[in-house]
Design a protein around this motif. Structure first.
Motif, mmCIF file in Angstrom:
data_model
loop_
_atom_site.group_PDB
_atom_site.id
_atom_site.type_symbol
_atom_site.label_atom_id
_atom_site.label_comp_id
_atom_site.label_asym_id
_atom_site.label_seq_id
_atom_site.Cartn_x
_atom_site.Cartn_y
_atom_site.Cartn_z
ATOM 1 N N PHE A 1 -13.370 4.171 -10.098
ATOM 2 C CA PHE A 1 -13.554 4.188 -11.550
ATOM 3 C C PHE A 1 -12.297 4.722 -12.214
ATOM 4 N N ALA A 2 -12.216 4.476 -13.502
ATOM 5 C CA ALA A 2 -11.078 4.985 -14.268
ATOM 6 C C ALA A 2 -11.612 5.506 -15.588
ATOM 7 N N TYR A 3 -10.991 6.556 -16.074
ATOM 8 C CA TYR A 3 -11.454 7.076 -17.357
ATOM 9 C C TYR A 3 -10.283 7.651 -18.142
ATOM 10 N N HIS A 4 -10.484 7.700 -19.445
ATOM 11 C CA HIS A 4 -9.454 8.236 -20.333
ATOM 12 C C HIS A 4 -9.689 9.718 -20.545
ATOM 13 N N LYS A 5 -8.621 10.450 -20.423
ATOM 14 C CA LYS A 5 -8.685 11.847 -20.858
ATOM 15 C C LYS A 5 -7.389 12.052 -21.611
ATOM 16 N N ALA A 6 -7.506 12.405 -22.874
ATOM 17 C CA ALA A 6 -6.311 12.387 -23.720
ATOM 18 C C ALA A 6 -5.251 13.372 -23.255
ATOM 19 N N ASN A 7 -5.558 14.638 -23.255
ATOM 20 C CA ASN A 7 -4.530 15.642 -23.019
ATOM 21 C C ASN A 7 -5.028 16.772 -22.144
ATOM 22 N N LEU A 8 -4.071 17.414 -21.502
ATOM 23 C CA LEU A 8 -4.361 18.644 -20.769
ATOM 24 C C LEU A 8 -3.624 19.761 -21.489
ATOM 25 N N VAL A 9 -4.251 20.903 -21.608
ATOM 26 C CA VAL A 9 -3.523 22.061 -22.108
ATOM 27 C C VAL A 9 -3.275 22.954 -20.910
ATOM 28 N N TYR A 10 -1.991 23.248 -20.692
ATOM 29 C CA TYR A 10 -1.613 23.921 -19.465
ATOM 30 C C TYR A 10 -0.500 24.904 -19.777
ATOM 31 N N ASN A 11 -0.681 26.175 -19.478
ATOM 32 C CA ASN A 11 0.309 27.205 -19.812
ATOM 33 C C ASN A 11 0.763 27.089 -21.262
ATOM 34 N N ASN A 12 -0.199 26.923 -22.154
ATOM 35 C CA ASN A 12 0.073 26.775 -23.586
ATOM 36 C C ASN A 12 0.864 25.523 -23.939
ATOM 37 N N GLU A 13 1.054 24.639 -22.980
ATOM 38 C CA GLU A 13 1.766 23.389 -23.253
ATOM 39 C C GLU A 13 0.748 22.253 -23.198
ATOM 40 N N THR A 14 1.013 21.233 -23.964
ATOM 41 C CA THR A 14 0.140 20.070 -23.906
ATOM 42 C C THR A 14 0.801 19.003 -23.045
ATOM 43 N N ILE A 15 0.077 18.544 -22.061
ATOM 44 C CA ILE A 15 0.545 17.447 -21.226
ATOM 45 C C ILE A 15 -0.302 16.229 -21.582
ATOM 46 N N GLU A 16 0.366 15.169 -22.010
ATOM 47 C CA GLU A 16 -0.374 13.966 -22.386
ATOM 48 C C GLU A 16 -0.630 13.096 -21.172
ATOM 49 N N ILE A 17 -1.820 12.571 -21.096
ATOM 50 C CA ILE A 17 -2.135 11.613 -20.034
ATOM 51 C C ILE A 17 -2.063 10.235 -20.671
#
Ligand code: ZN
Ligand code: ZN
Length: 162
Positions: free
Chosen positions: A19-35
């Motif tokens: 399966f595949a799914y959308h997850k917009a962003n991760l917040v990591y060490n106060n930084e946003t990582i876009e998927i």
């Protein structure tokens, strides 16, 4: 994608996962990582005696901000997951216990594994030169007008002594 660990009492169930799914962003060490691409998950989960044996390959693409030069860059992200999850606490410390209930959400498993696979410090490249502290010029793209003494840390320690 949810898998009940309750159904498996007294039998073993194998499920192919794709399966595949959308997850917009991760917040990591106060930084946003876009998927930037859907998270694609493939593999197999075998449930027996309330314990899920999870073997998955995860693929996606991430957009990072370099923590040193603030450049934005994209990279493919791949991850192999091989872990066991139980609904009840097990003596074996390698078996993860579900926080609550008896339904395993594979998206949670994937997300937890993505977080633990991320680098502590996001860098565009190992030898990123960062920004000039005076003018903010990205030193990966050349040199700025500011005068910089290239100080070898060993010499600067010497210099401090005199
Ligand atoms: Zn950088
Ligand atoms: Zn400068």
């Amino acid at each position: 994608m949810e898998i009940s660990l309750q159904d498996s009492i007294g039998k073993s169930i194998s499920k192919d996962i794709d399966f595949a799914y959308h997850k917009a962003n991760l917040v990591y060490n106060n930084e946003t990582i876009e998927i930037v691409e859907p998270i694609a998950v493939r593999g197999q989960v075998t449930v027996s005696q309330g314990i899920a044996d999870v073997k998955l390959s995860v693929k996606t693409r991430m957009r990072y901000t370099c923590s040193r030069c603030l450049d934005i860059f994209e990279e493919d992200f791949e991850l192999e997951i091989d872990e066991k999850v139980s609904k009840d606490e097990q003596e074996d410390e390698n078996i993860i216990t579900l926080e609550e209930g008896d339904v395993l959400d594979l998206r949670d498993v994937v997300l937890n594994n993505i977080y633990s696979a991320l680098p502590l410090k996001v860098l565009c490249k190992e030898e990123c030169k960062g920004l000039c502290q005076d003018c903010g010029f990205n030193l990966n793209h050349g040199t700025c007008e500011c005068a910089h003494e290239e100080l070898d840390p060993r010499f600067s320690a010497l210099k401090d002594m005199f």
